[in-house]
Structure formats: structure tokens, C-alpha cells
Design a protein around this motif. Structure first.
Motif, PDB file in Angstrom:
ATOM      1  N   THR A  79       0.861  -1.201   0.319  1.00 33.70           N
ATOM      2  CA  THR A  79       0.348  -0.049   0.028  1.00 33.70           C
ATOM      3  C   THR A  79       0.868   1.255   0.066  1.00 33.70           C
ATOM      4  N   ASN A  80       2.401   1.490   0.574  1.00 30.15           N
ATOM      5  CA  ASN A  80       2.757   2.598   0.530  1.00 30.15           C
ATOM      6  C   ASN A  80       3.788   2.660  -0.899  1.00 30.15           C
ATOM      7  N   ILE A  81       3.523   1.705  -1.563  1.00 30.56           N
ATOM      8  CA  ILE A  81       3.733   2.295  -2.592  1.00 30.56           C
ATOM      9  C   ILE A  81       2.457   2.551  -4.359  1.00 30.56           C
ATOM     10  N   GLU A  82       2.418   3.853  -3.832  1.00 34.80           N
ATOM     11  CA  GLU A  82       1.689   5.012  -4.313  1.00 34.80           C
ATOM     12  C   GLU A  82       1.425   4.761  -5.412  1.00 34.80           C
ATOM     13  N   ALA A  83       2.022   4.811  -6.448  1.00 36.23           N
ATOM     14  CA  ALA A  83       1.562   3.910  -8.114  1.00 36.23           C
ATOM     15  C   ALA A  83       1.480   2.449  -8.366  1.00 36.23           C
ATOM     16  N   LEU A  84       1.449   1.901  -7.387  1.00 32.44           N
ATOM     17  CA  LEU A  84       0.905   0.527  -7.458  1.00 32.44           C
ATOM     18  C   LEU A  84      -0.395   0.258  -7.616  1.00 32.44           C
ATOM     19  N   LEU A  85      -0.523  -0.506  -8.387  1.00 37.91           N
ATOM     20  CA  LEU A  85      -1.924  -0.857  -8.859  1.00 37.91           C
ATOM     21  C   LEU A  85      -2.671  -2.186  -8.832  1.00 37.91           C
ATOM     22  N   PHE A  86      -1.826  -2.725  -8.895  1.00 35.64           N
ATOM     23  CA  PHE A  86      -2.119  -4.366  -9.350  1.00 35.64           C
ATOM     24  C   PHE A  86      -1.046  -5.343  -8.864  1.00 35.64           C
ATOM     25  N   LEU A  87      -0.454  -6.381  -8.206  1.00 34.85           N
ATOM     26  CA  LEU A  87       0.058  -7.918  -8.133  1.00 34.85           C
ATOM     27  C   LEU A  87       0.170  -8.713  -8.029  1.00 34.85           C
ATOM     28  N   ASP A  88      -0.025  -9.598  -8.839  1.00 34.46           N
ATOM     29  CA  ASP A  88       0.166 -10.518  -8.875  1.00 34.46           C
ATOM     30  C   ASP A  88       1.609 -11.699  -8.619  1.00 34.46           C
ATOM     31  N   ILE A  89       1.427 -12.485  -8.471  1.00 35.32           N
ATOM     32  CA  ILE A  89       3.193 -13.170  -7.901  1.00 35.32           C
ATOM     33  C   ILE A  89       2.591 -14.819  -8.398  1.00 35.32           C
ATOM     34  N   GLN A  90       3.400 -15.488  -9.460  1.00 32.13           N
ATOM     35  CA  GLN A  90       3.426 -16.500 -10.079  1.00 32.13           C
ATOM     36  C   GLN A  90       4.381 -17.357  -9.298  1.00 32.13           C
ATOM     37  N   GLY A  91       4.567 -18.434  -8.942  1.00 35.65           N
ATOM     38  CA  GLY A  91       5.452 -19.576  -9.064  1.00 35.65           C
ATOM     39  C   GLY A  91       5.352 -20.483  -8.059  1.00 35.65           C
TER      40      GLY A  91
END
Length: 492
Positions: A79-91
Motif C-alpha cells: 500500500t505504501n507504494i503509491e503508484a502500485l495498482l495491482f500485483l500478481d505473484i506466480q511461482g
């Protein structure tokens, strides 16, 4: 097509096209450089925001540690990364090759699993149920009860996380296309986002796919457009001023010279132009034209003199006669004086010429020309209009004066005694003379000349070496033989 344009238009259009091409090319290069720099800077900021968590995420994926991936501190970091809208982790985990799939969506402020199976959900529910049943037993001591309570709470949290993952995965619809990308970065201007894809560090691999808000970057793109457009317009305006100045400096003097060259050669005055004092090629051209003009004007004066003067006799020639005869006729009539025409022809000149040669013939013509000049007055005009034919134009007031002049010409030629070897004896002169009163207003000069020429042929038919005179004081055309108050005198 180019023939339709003036030099001024061609220079202006060609220079303008060149300037437009140069400005367009430089503006495009400037835009590419500026935009690439800004994109690379933004990409570096985005990557710098994600890199600190890469090792921790890779470690959690390697051990399939969902707790580390979905804990509140992780959500707070995202949340502190202001410009981040979406994160998808695939592993894929490094121990049992199990898939690890976690998503973060800023709009909901949640992290959830996307790989929850129905079997895993059933096991979690059953475990929670079993723990709840065990906790309801009455014979539990305090330690066992606290332990079961803790495990039940954890089972509730795990079940809630699994149910949240199932619910969010089923209802989630991304506002942008989630598609694989070939490179690390991808700009999607229509959505105002930039995507970043980074590989995980664990043995079995995986990647993080992040979507960042790039509205500031794309608004900056419009600023770049506007700045470059303003610079291009300023450059174009400055170039237009230079083009107009240079075109005027080059073409205006050429136009002036062209306008001068379009005039009659006798009216040219290149020396009066400022261009003749220039030190460049136009000045050289102007000075060359000035020299050529002076030389041509001098030659024209000489040619005019030669065309107006008979070279053999010094009398005025046929060209001068055609220019001055009618003008003198009109002037004399306007002054109220009578106009006289004397037409002379050398008798048997061809025979003399054939007998003694052209050299002797030329001498005879010159002697007769001298006689005509000596017999006429200063304001009378003498012309040689043919090989052996002469015309004298006079302004007179009485017939006797004209007859006296004509007779003097004839008699002086006869008295010269220019003999030849034929039975005719000497070279003589046949003369036709006409005096026209100003009252004969309808007659033209050609009519008067035709009258005089007719009298010459009358003199020839009458035996040559004589003057035939006719005075016309009323209207008469050359075809008529008589006129009122007409005096005809024949001198043999």
C-alpha cells in the motif's frame, strides 16, 4: 509544373519545405529522446519500488509460505507504494513443486490467494470443525483448552483467508488486460498504466507482474508534445523571416534587372540602379548588363544612322524617308502651307552602268545627289529611295518656286555632260513634281506621292530630260486626270 512559378515563389517554397522537413525531423528526434528518457526514469523508479521485496517474496514462494505473502505487514508495504495498482505473484515452490499464486489489488486493499482448491477448502473447514468439537469437551484442563482455542482461532483465520481467496478470485475483473508481455516493461497509454514483470529468485522460478499508475507519465507526454510544438512553431517563424529576407535580398534585385531588361534597349539605364554598386554576384551581373547595354545602345545609334543615311550619296535613305515623309506632310498642312513633292529618275542609267561599270555608275549617282543638294534649300529634304530614284520634299507657297527648283535640278544634270556611247548622248534627269494646296484636305501623303510618280512617268514617255509639274488646289484622287483650277506646265 515548375514553369508556373516565379523564381521568388520557387525559392520561398523550396526553402520552406526544407525548413519544415528539418524542423519535423529534429522535433521527432527531440521527442523520442525526451520521451525515452522520461520512460526510462519512470521505469527505474518502478523497479526500485519492487526490488526490496523480491528476495522476501522469492523465499516465501520457495517454501510456499502464504502467511509471509499475505501478512498485514506485506499488505502495508504494498500500500505504501503509491503508484502500485495491482500485483500478481506466480511461482512454484522448491520442495513439492506446488504452485503459489497471490494477488494484491489496491482498489480493495486486499491480498488473496488465487490457487485455492476445493479440496484444500474442505480440509480447512473440517479441521476447524474438529477443533471446535474438541474445544466443547468438558474434561479439558486449562492448558489444553488454551491450546485448542489458539488452534481454533488460527483455523478460523486460515479458513477466512481461503474463503476470501475463492471469493475474490471468482469476482475479480481487472480494468486492464492481464496478458503476458515479451519485455520487462510495457506501456498501455489507453489505460494510463505501465506494467512490470520481474523473475523470482527461487530455484523453480516464477515472476511478479505489477501494474503501476502512469497517468503522470502520460500527462508529461502531452507536456512534451506541447513544448516541442511551441519550439517548432518558433523555429518555423524565425525561419520564415529568414527565408523572406534572403529571398527578398536575392530576388528583388533580379526582378528589378528583369523589369529593366523588359524595356526598350534605348531606354535602359542600368547605371541608375542600386544593384550596380553591390559587391556580390548580383552586382557583377548588373555591371555586366550595364556594359552590354551601353555597347548595344552605341551600336544601335550607329545602325540607326546607317539605316537613315544612304552610304553612297550621304542623302537620307529609304528608311528615314518612310519615317519622315508623312510627318512632314501633316506638319506642312497644319501650318497652312503648300506641300511639294519632286520625284527624279536618272535617264538611261542602266545603259550607262552596263557600259562603264558599277564604279562609274556610283560616281554618276553621287554627282547627281550633289546637284540635288545644291538646288534645294536648307529646310528641304532629299532622299535616295532606289537605285537611281530620288525624292525631294518641300514646304512652298507658290508654284513658281517649286518649278524653279525642279528645273534647276534637271538643267544642272544636263549641263554636267555625262556622256555615254549610245545614240542618246548624255545622262539626263526626268522629273515629276506636284504641289498640293492645304485646301485639298482629303488627300493622304501616299496620294500625293502617287501624283508625283505619275508625272515622272509622263516625263519618261514624253521623251525624258524634262520636268512635268502639276498643282492641286482642290480634292482629287490619283486615278483622275483633271481637277478644278489645275495648272499643268511641261518644260522640255
Amino acid at each position: 509544373m515548375l514553369n508556373r512559378f516565379t523564381i521568388n515563389q520557387l525559392l520561398f517554397v523550396s526553402h520552406l519545405m526544407l525548413v519544415v522537413i528539418l524542423i519535423a525531423g529534429m522535433s521527432y528526434s527531440r521527442y523520442q529522446s525526451e520521451w525515452t528518457t522520461r520512460v526510462n526514469h519512470e521505469a527505474a523508479l518502478i523497479e526500485r519500488a519492487i526490488l526490496p521485496m523480491m528476495r522476501e517474496v522469492s523465499s516465501a514462494v520457495a517454501g510456499r509460505n502464504y502467511a509471509a505473502l499475505t501478512m498485514p505487514s506485506q499488505k502495508e508495504s504494498l500500500t505504501n507504494i503509491e503508484a502500485l495498482l495491482f500485483l500478481d505473484i506466480q511461482g512454484t515452490s522448491d520442495y513439492k513443486d506446488n504452485k503459489v499464486c497471490v494477488r494484491y489489488f489496491r482498489e480493495r486493499g486486499e491480498i488473496w490467494r488465487t490457487d485455492v482448491s476445493s479440496e484444500e477448502l474442505s480440509i480447512a473447514r473440517q479441521r476447524r470443525k474438529d477443533l471446535a468439537i474438541n474445544l466443547q469437551q468438558h474434561n479439558l484442563n486449562d492448558v489444553t483448552k488454551r491450546k485448542l482455542t489458539f488452534l481454533l482461532k488460527k483455523a478460523d483465520d486460515d479458513l477466512a483467508a481461503l474463503e476470501l481467496g475463492v471469493a475474490r478470485t471468482s469476482e475479480f475483473s481487472a480494468p486492464w488486460p492481464l496478458k503476458p508481455q515479451s519485455g520487462k516493461y510495457e506501456l498501455l497509454p489507453e489505460y494510463g498504466i505501465v506494467t512490470l514483470q520481474l523473475p523470482l529468485f527461487n530455484k523453480n522460478g516464477g515472476n511478479i507482474y505489477a501494474v503501476f499508475d502512469a497517468s503522470n507519465l502520460f500527462s508529461l507526454k502531452h507536456e512534451i508534445y506541447l513544448t516541442i510544438a511551441i519550439e517548432a512553431v518558433i523555429a518555423l517563424m524565425v525561419s520564415l523571416l529568414l527565408i523572406v529576407g534572403v529571398t527578398h535580398w536575392l530576388v528583388a534585385p533580379l526582378r528589378t534587372l528583369a523589369e529593366q531588361m523588359d524595356k526598350d534597349i534605348e531606354q535602359l539605364n542600368i547605371a541608375a540602379l542600386d544593384e550596380i554598386n553591390r559587391s556580390d554576384e548580383i552586382g557583377t551581373l548588373a555591371r555586366g548588363l550595364h556594359r552590354l547595354t551601353r555597347k548595344t545602345q552605341s551600336q544601335l545609334k550607329l545602325l540607326k544612322h546607317l539605316s537613315d543615311t544612304d552610304a553612297l550619296t550621304g542623302l537620307s535613305g529609304r528608311h528615314n524617308y518612310e519615317n519622315r515623309a508623312e510627318a512632314l506632310f501633316n506638319t506642312t498642312r497644319n501650318q497652312g502651307a503648300s506641300f511639294g513633292v519632286i520625284v527624279c529618275d536618272i535617264d538611261f542609267f542602266k545603259l550607262y552602268n552596263d557600259t562603264f561599270g558599277h564604279g562609274k555608275g556610283d560616281e554618276v549617282i553621287k554627282k547627281i545627289a550633289d546637284v540635288l543638294l545644291s538646288a534645294t534649300r536648307n529646310n528641304d529634304l532629299c532622299f535616295r529611295i532606289g537605285g537611281e530614284e530620288f525624292v525631294v520634299l518641300l514646304k512652298v507657297y507658290e508654284a513658281e518656286s517649286l518649278i524653279r527648283i525642279a528645273e534647276r535640278m534637271r538643267s544642272e544634270v544636263e549641263e554636267m555632260g555625262i556622256h555615254h556611247v549610245s545614240e542618246h548622248g548624255a545622262v539626263t534627269l526626268s522629273v515629276g513634281a506636284v504641289m498640293v494646296s492645304p485646301r485639298a484636305t482629303s488627300l493622304s501623303y501616299q496620294d500625293v506621292f502617287d501624283f508625283a510618280d505619275k508625272q515622272l512617268y509622263v516625263a519618261k514617255r514624253a521623251g525624258r530630260n524634262r520636268v512635268i509639274f502639276k498643282e492641286i488646289d482642290k480634292q482629287q484622287t490619283p486615278g483622275k486626270e483633271h481637277c478644278d483650277k489645275q495648272a499643268i506646265k511641261t518644260l522640255d
